[in-house]
Design a protein around this motif. Structure first.
Motif, PDB file in Angstrom:
ATOM      1  N   ALA A   1       8.711 -16.108  11.274  1.00  0.00           N
ATOM      2  CA  ALA A   1       7.348 -16.413  10.849  1.00  0.00           C
ATOM      3  C   ALA A   1       6.315 -15.892  11.838  1.00  0.00           C
ATOM      4  CB  ALA A   1       7.187 -17.926  10.669  1.00  0.00           C
ATOM      5  N   ARG A   2       6.591 -16.028  13.139  1.00  0.00           N
ATOM      6  CA  ARG A   2       5.631 -15.573  14.137  1.00  0.00           C
ATOM      7  C   ARG A   2       5.400 -14.069  14.036  1.00  0.00           C
ATOM      8  NH1 ARG A   2       3.828 -17.385  19.218  1.00  0.00           N
ATOM      9  NH2 ARG A   2       3.157 -15.697  20.583  1.00  0.00           N
ATOM     10  N   GLU A   3       6.480 -13.310  13.909  1.00  0.00           N
ATOM     11  CA  GLU A   3       6.360 -11.855  13.837  1.00  0.00           C
ATOM     12  C   GLU A   3       5.656 -11.433  12.561  1.00  0.00           C
ATOM     13  OE1 GLU A   3       9.285  -7.912  13.855  1.00  0.00           O
ATOM     14  OE2 GLU A   3      10.047  -9.878  14.528  1.00  0.00           O
ATOM     15  N   ALA A   4       5.958 -12.092  11.446  1.00  0.00           N
ATOM     16  CA  ALA A   4       5.295 -11.771  10.186  1.00  0.00           C
ATOM     17  C   ALA A   4       3.803 -12.066  10.272  1.00  0.00           C
ATOM     18  CB  ALA A   4       5.919 -12.577   9.044  1.00  0.00           C
ATOM     19  N   LEU A   5       3.455 -13.189  10.898  1.00  0.00           N
ATOM     20  CA  LEU A   5       2.050 -13.540  11.029  1.00  0.00           C
ATOM     21  C   LEU A   5       1.315 -12.527  11.902  1.00  0.00           C
ATOM     22  CD1 LEU A   5      -0.104 -15.657  10.310  1.00  0.00           C
ATOM     23  CD2 LEU A   5       0.480 -16.834  12.447  1.00  0.00           C
ATOM     24  N   GLU A   6       1.964 -12.084  12.970  1.00  0.00           N
ATOM     25  CA  GLU A   6       1.339 -11.066  13.835  1.00  0.00           C
ATOM     26  C   GLU A   6       1.083  -9.769  13.072  1.00  0.00           C
ATOM     27  OE1 GLU A   6       4.076 -10.801  17.046  1.00  0.00           O
ATOM     28  OE2 GLU A   6       3.214 -12.505  18.146  1.00  0.00           O
ATOM     29  N   MET A   7       2.007  -9.401  12.173  1.00  0.00           N
ATOM     30  CA  MET A   7       1.818  -8.195  11.376  1.00  0.00           C
ATOM     31  C   MET A   7       0.631  -8.351  10.414  1.00  0.00           C
ATOM     32  SD  MET A   7       5.737  -7.007  10.522  1.00  0.00           S
ATOM     33  CE  MET A   7       5.158  -5.531   9.677  1.00  0.00           C
ATOM     34  N   VAL A   8       0.488  -9.545   9.837  1.00  0.00           N
ATOM     35  CA  VAL A   8      -0.652  -9.806   8.962  1.00  0.00           C
ATOM     36  C   VAL A   8      -1.955  -9.719   9.754  1.00  0.00           C
ATOM     37  CG1 VAL A   8      -1.807 -11.564   7.561  1.00  0.00           C
ATOM     38  CG2 VAL A   8       0.653 -11.187   7.293  1.00  0.00           C
ATOM     39  N   VAL A   9      -1.968 -10.309  10.953  1.00  0.00           N
ATOM     40  CA  VAL A   9      -3.173 -10.299  11.782  1.00  0.00           C
ATOM     41  C   VAL A   9      -3.558  -8.870  12.172  1.00  0.00           C
ATOM     42  CG1 VAL A   9      -4.133 -10.998  14.011  1.00  0.00           C
ATOM     43  CG2 VAL A   9      -2.835 -12.647  12.637  1.00  0.00           C
ATOM     44  N   ARG A  10      -2.572  -8.025  12.425  1.00  0.00           N
ATOM     45  CA  ARG A  10      -2.877  -6.637  12.798  1.00  0.00           C
ATOM     46  C   ARG A  10      -3.571  -5.882  11.660  1.00  0.00           C
ATOM     47  NH1 ARG A  10       2.188  -6.742  15.616  1.00  0.00           N
ATOM     48  NH2 ARG A  10       3.270  -5.751  13.853  1.00  0.00           N
ATOM     49  N   GLU A  11      -3.350  -6.327  10.437  1.00  0.00           N
ATOM     50  CA  GLU A  11      -3.950  -5.656   9.288  1.00  0.00           C
ATOM     51  C   GLU A  11      -5.316  -6.242   8.922  1.00  0.00           C
ATOM     52  OE1 GLU A  11      -2.904  -3.056   7.934  1.00  0.00           O
ATOM     53  OE2 GLU A  11      -0.771  -2.884   8.378  1.00  0.00           O
ATOM     54  N   LYS A  12      -5.809  -7.195   9.720  1.00  0.00           N
ATOM     55  CA  LYS A  12      -7.113  -7.809   9.459  1.00  0.00           C
ATOM     56  C   LYS A  12      -8.215  -6.753   9.542  1.00  0.00           C
ATOM     57  CE  LYS A  12      -9.040 -10.285  12.702  1.00  0.00           C
ATOM     58  NZ  LYS A  12      -9.382 -11.400  13.632  1.00  0.00           N
ATOM     59  N   GLY A  13      -9.030  -6.660   8.518  1.00  0.00           N
ATOM     60  CA  GLY A  13     -10.119  -5.700   8.508  1.00  0.00           C
ATOM     61  C   GLY A  13      -9.735  -4.340   7.967  1.00  0.00           C
ATOM     62  N   THR A  14      -8.443  -4.070   7.810  1.00  0.00           N
ATOM     63  CA  THR A  14      -8.004  -2.813   7.195  1.00  0.00           C
ATOM     64  C   THR A  14      -7.362  -3.103   5.842  1.00  0.00           C
ATOM     65  OG1 THR A  14      -5.917  -2.966   8.434  1.00  0.00           O
ATOM     66  CG2 THR A  14      -7.689  -1.608   9.374  1.00  0.00           C
ATOM     67  N   LYS A  15      -6.294  -3.879   5.864  1.00  0.00           N
ATOM     68  CA  LYS A  15      -5.656  -4.232   4.603  1.00  0.00           C
ATOM     69  C   LYS A  15      -6.199  -5.531   4.025  1.00  0.00           C
ATOM     70  CE  LYS A  15      -1.083  -4.779   2.474  1.00  0.00           C
ATOM     71  NZ  LYS A  15       0.384  -4.752   2.700  1.00  0.00           N
ATOM     72  N   PHE A  16      -6.516  -6.488   4.907  1.00  0.00           N
ATOM     73  CA  PHE A  16      -6.865  -7.831   4.446  1.00  0.00           C
ATOM     74  C   PHE A  16      -8.289  -8.217   4.840  1.00  0.00           C
ATOM     75  CE2 PHE A  16      -2.194  -8.177   5.465  1.00  0.00           C
ATOM     76  CZ  PHE A  16      -1.771  -8.054   4.152  1.00  0.00           C
ATOM     77  N   ASP A  17      -8.848  -9.142   4.060  1.00  0.00           N
ATOM     78  CA  ASP A  17     -10.147  -9.749   4.341  1.00  0.00           C
ATOM     79  C   ASP A  17     -10.049 -10.519   5.662  1.00  0.00           C
ATOM     80  OD1 ASP A  17     -12.389 -11.395   4.497  1.00  0.00           O
ATOM     81  OD2 ASP A  17     -12.365 -11.919   2.379  1.00  0.00           O
ATOM     82  N   PRO A  18     -10.897 -10.210   6.652  1.00  0.00           N
ATOM     83  CA  PRO A  18     -10.808 -10.902   7.950  1.00  0.00           C
ATOM     84  C   PRO A  18     -10.926 -12.418   7.843  1.00  0.00           C
ATOM     85  CG  PRO A  18     -12.200  -8.961   8.122  1.00  0.00           C
ATOM     86  CD  PRO A  18     -11.899  -9.129   6.667  1.00  0.00           C
ATOM     87  N   LEU A  19     -11.832 -12.909   6.999  1.00  0.00           N
ATOM     88  CA  LEU A  19     -12.006 -14.354   6.862  1.00  0.00           C
ATOM     89  C   LEU A  19     -10.741 -15.010   6.336  1.00  0.00           C
ATOM     90  CD1 LEU A  19     -13.718 -16.938   6.833  1.00  0.00           C
ATOM     91  CD2 LEU A  19     -14.501 -16.298   4.532  1.00  0.00           C
TER      92      LEU A  19
END
Length: 453
Positions: free
Chosen positions: A391-409
């Motif tokens: 879960a930690r590694e998956a969450l870090e991957m999601v966070v890295r995509e903040k502002g590019t793939k995903f809505d930052p908020l």
């Protein structure tokens, strides 16, 4: 009453209301008044013995406002507060639910509502003596408006405390139209207070009219309650059909068994944490999560279940599931805005997603939520070509995509609440394990360190 806010709210209203009631009792006991107010008190209690249930919420209304308003006009605020508080007590005792906090609130809330509303009238009028229509009409309107707003909002907030439903939606859907009942009561009170020969005979005629109104209104509310119950049954059937269809989709894609259910739990929880309160939007999120992969019925099973990475051509075919799903759902008249969430849940914040290349806030908010939780669950689930990520590694991957793939908020909110949400998913799947010996692919859930990525 499970929430801390709810308990605090009920306690606060109770304390203030009993303070108003105590002051009013002292006034009634020390200030001489005509005994005719006792007849009005009796009629108030009698009217309070026949409440009308408001369909859809744990709240009641009754037709005693006419007599309470008359008491205000003829005898002042204090007797009206006492009469209405006692009426609230009678109403509660006539119901099966007699918890002390409920009895106390149903006495305190009317005391506050009529007490403060009567003060509005006192401050805006010169005389309330019978026969002075020109001095009492506008103040009476002001009192009625103040009473309605206080009474309806205090009760709407109580419904929120008990059920969690947004107070403004409860007020708009269930209390707004009841303003007519308050103004009808004020009209009757104005006539009673200005009759030259006020007495038991006049009250008897008025009571008979109000009884007829009560019977008619109760019958109308009964029909509304029947219609509401029928709609709830249809909604349950509708959701059951959606779940059946979702299970069929889930079964076709053997690599993602359980994915739909997990995404649903995460998406709804994340939406609530992002401030989504409208029941229609929550239900849209719930239904869209169930159906977000419905377009996979157009994808061949050898692609869905391929034990390895897809070729570019296969990936292009796989990507069709978003647009196909949106097209399928757009042809159905759903109660909620589902089709656009499903169509755009693979769009990217920077505009490089599919099928339409939307970017930023042009992507529907529900689709932005779905995108994050869909990706997170995919990363933490087993695939034929890779193991599930912690879960930690998956969450870090999601966070890295903040502002590019995903809505930052959306990502920031998910980061803050993901441990709570994923623990809820784990608990839900454990319940399913107990309920059924055949269990779908387990969810990895949060690792112990996931709470602090």
């Amino acid at each position: 009453m499970n929430s801390r806010w709810g308990r605090l709210y009920i306690a606060s209203v109770t304390v203030v209301g009993f303070g108003v009631l105590a002051a009013s009792l002292w006034n009634v006991a020390t200030v001489p008044r005509d005994v005719s107010w006792l007849l009005l008190l009796l009629l108030t209690l009698l009217a309070g013995s026949f409440p009308i249930k408001i369909p859809g919420v744990p709240a009641l209304i009754y037709v005693s406002e006419a007599f309470v308003f008359t008491i205000v006009l003829l005898h002042g605020a204090a007797p009206a507060v006492v009469a209405f508080a006692l009426a609230g007590f009678v109403v509660t005792l006539s119901r099966h639910r007699r918890e002390p906090f409920r009895v106390a609130f149903n006495m305190a809330e009317p005391a506050i509502s009529i007490g403060l509303a009567a003060q509005f009238m006192r401050l805006s009028t010169v005389s309330t003596a019978p026969g002075h229509f020109h001095t009492v009409e506008l103040p009476l309107v002001a009192m009625t408006v103040a009473y309605f707003l206080l009474n309806s909002w205090l009760n709407a907030l109580a419904v929120r405390a008990e059920t969690g439903k947004p107070a403004h939606l409860v007020w708009r859907q269930h209390f707004l139209l009841l303003s007519l009942n308050c103004f009808a009561g004020a009209s009757v009170a104005l006539l009673l207070a200005n009759l030259p020969h006020f007495g038991a005979g006049v009250l008897g005629v008025v009571a008979s009219v109000l009884a007829a109104v009560y019977v008619a209104f109760r019958a109308a509310m009964g029909r509304v309650a029947d219609s509401t119950a029928h709609l709830e049954e249809l909604n349950e059937l509708y959701l059951s059909m959606l779940e059946t269809l979702a299970m069929a989709i889930d079964a076709k894609d053997q690599a993602t068994h359980g994915h739909i259910r997990r995404v649903q739990k995460l998406a709804v929880g994340l939406a609530r944490n992002l401030g989504v309160t409208d029941p229609k939007h929550i239900e849209a999120m719930r239904a869209a999560a169930l159906l977000h992969d419905i377009g996979k019925i157009a994808v061949p099973e050898h692609i869905l279940n391929k034990p390895g990475r897809l070729t570019p051509a296969e990936y292009d075919r796989m990507k069709l599931h978003a647009s196909v799903g949106g097209q399928i759902l757009a042809t159905i008249k759903f109660r909620y805005p589902i089709a656009r969430i499903v169509r755009h849940h693979h769009e990217r914040w920077d505009g490089s997603g599919y099928p339409d290349g939307l970017s930023g806030t042009d992507i529907p908010f529900g689709a932005r939520i779905m995108s994050v939780v869909d990706c997170y669950d995919a990363l933490t689930s087993e695939r034929p070509y890779r193991a599930a990520l912690p879960a930690r590694e998956a969450l870090e991957m999601v966070v890295r995509e903040k502002g590019t793939k995903f809505d930052p908020l959306v990502v920031e909110t998910f980061t803050r609440v993901h441990a709570e949400l994923t623990n809820q998913v784990v608990a839900h799947e454990q319940q399913l394990t107990v309920a059924s010996p055949v269990m779908r692919q387990p969810f990895t859930g949060p690792s112990p360190e996931a709470a602090n990525p």
